[in-house]
Design a protein around this motif. Structure first.
Motif: not given
Length: 183
Positions: A78-80, A99-111
Motif C-alpha cells: 500500500s502507499q501508506q 529517496t525511494t525506489y519502491m515497486l508494488p508487491k506482486k507474485d511474479d512467476e518470472l522473477c
C-alpha cells in the motif's frame, strides 16, 4: 526494545569492522571513516525502526544511507507503507534527504527471490572482475529483477561501467543508478 535492537546492530557493525573485507571496504570507500560510521548508524536505526513498525513488512523494505542521504527500497502492498517508510527514515537524526525506489508487491512467476539472488551474484561477479570499478563501493540491490545501484564512486566513468555491466546481464529488466561521484 528499540534501544536493544540498536545496540545489537551497532555491536554487529563493530565486530564486522574488524574483518579484512570490511577494512578493505572502509579503505577504498570515497567517504571519510567518520561519515561511513555515521551513515551505518543511521542505516541501522532506520532498519531497526522498520522492524518495530506495525505497517512496514521488514522483509520487503531495505534502507541505506550515504552522506546523510537515505534510500528506502523494496516492495509495498500500500502507499501508506511507502509513506511510513519515508517518515521513519526522515525522523532519524542526521538524515538530510530521502529517496525511494519502491515497486508494488506482486507474485511474479518470472522473477522471484531465487532469480533476484542469481542476478545479484552475476552482477557482483562482473563488478569484481572489472579492475576499473571498486565493487565494494557499488551497493547492489535487485528488486523484481530490476537492479538498483547505491553508493559513492570515484568517477562518472566508474558509475557508467557498473551500469553497463548490469545491463549486460541476461534477465535484468532495468537498471536504476543512484551512484554518486565523490566530490
Amino acid at each position: 526494545m528499540k534501544h536493544l535492537l540498536l545496540l545489537l546492530l551497532s555491536a554487529t557493525l563493530l565486530f564486522s569492522a574488524t574483518g579484512c573485507t570490511t577494512a578493505y571496504k572502509a579503505a577504498v570507500d570515497e567517504r571519510s571513516i567518520g561519515t561511513q560510521t555515521d551513515d551505518e548508524i543511521m542505516t541501522a536505526e532506520i532498519k531497526a525502526d522498520f522492524l518495530q513498525d506495525e505497517l512496514i513488512k521488514y522483509m520487503d523494505f531495505d534502507a541505506a544511507v550515504y552522506d546523510g542521504h537515505a534510500y528506502v527500497l523494496g516492495e509495498y502492498e500500500s502507499q501508506q507503507q511507502v509513506a511510513r517508510g519515508v517518515q521513519i527514515a526522515r525522523a532519524v537524526d542526521g538524515v538530510r534527504a530521502v529517496t525511494t525506489y519502491m515497486l508494488p508487491k506482486k507474485d511474479d512467476e518470472l522473477c522471484g527471490t531465487t532469480d533476484n539472488l542469481l542476478l545479484y551474484g552475476k552482477i557482483k561477479k562482473e563488478l569484481i572482475a572489472d579492475e576499473d570499478v571498486k565493487s565494494t563501493n557499488v551497493n547492489t540491490k535487485v528488486i523484481q529483477c530490476n537492479v538498483v545501484f547505491l553508493g559513492i564512486v570515484g568517477s562518472q566513468a566508474e558509475a557508467d561501467r557498473a551500469v553497463n555491466h548490469a545491463k549486460g546481464v541476461d534477465g535484468v529488466r532495468s537498471v536504476k543508478s543512484f551512484l554518486r561521484v565523490a566530490r
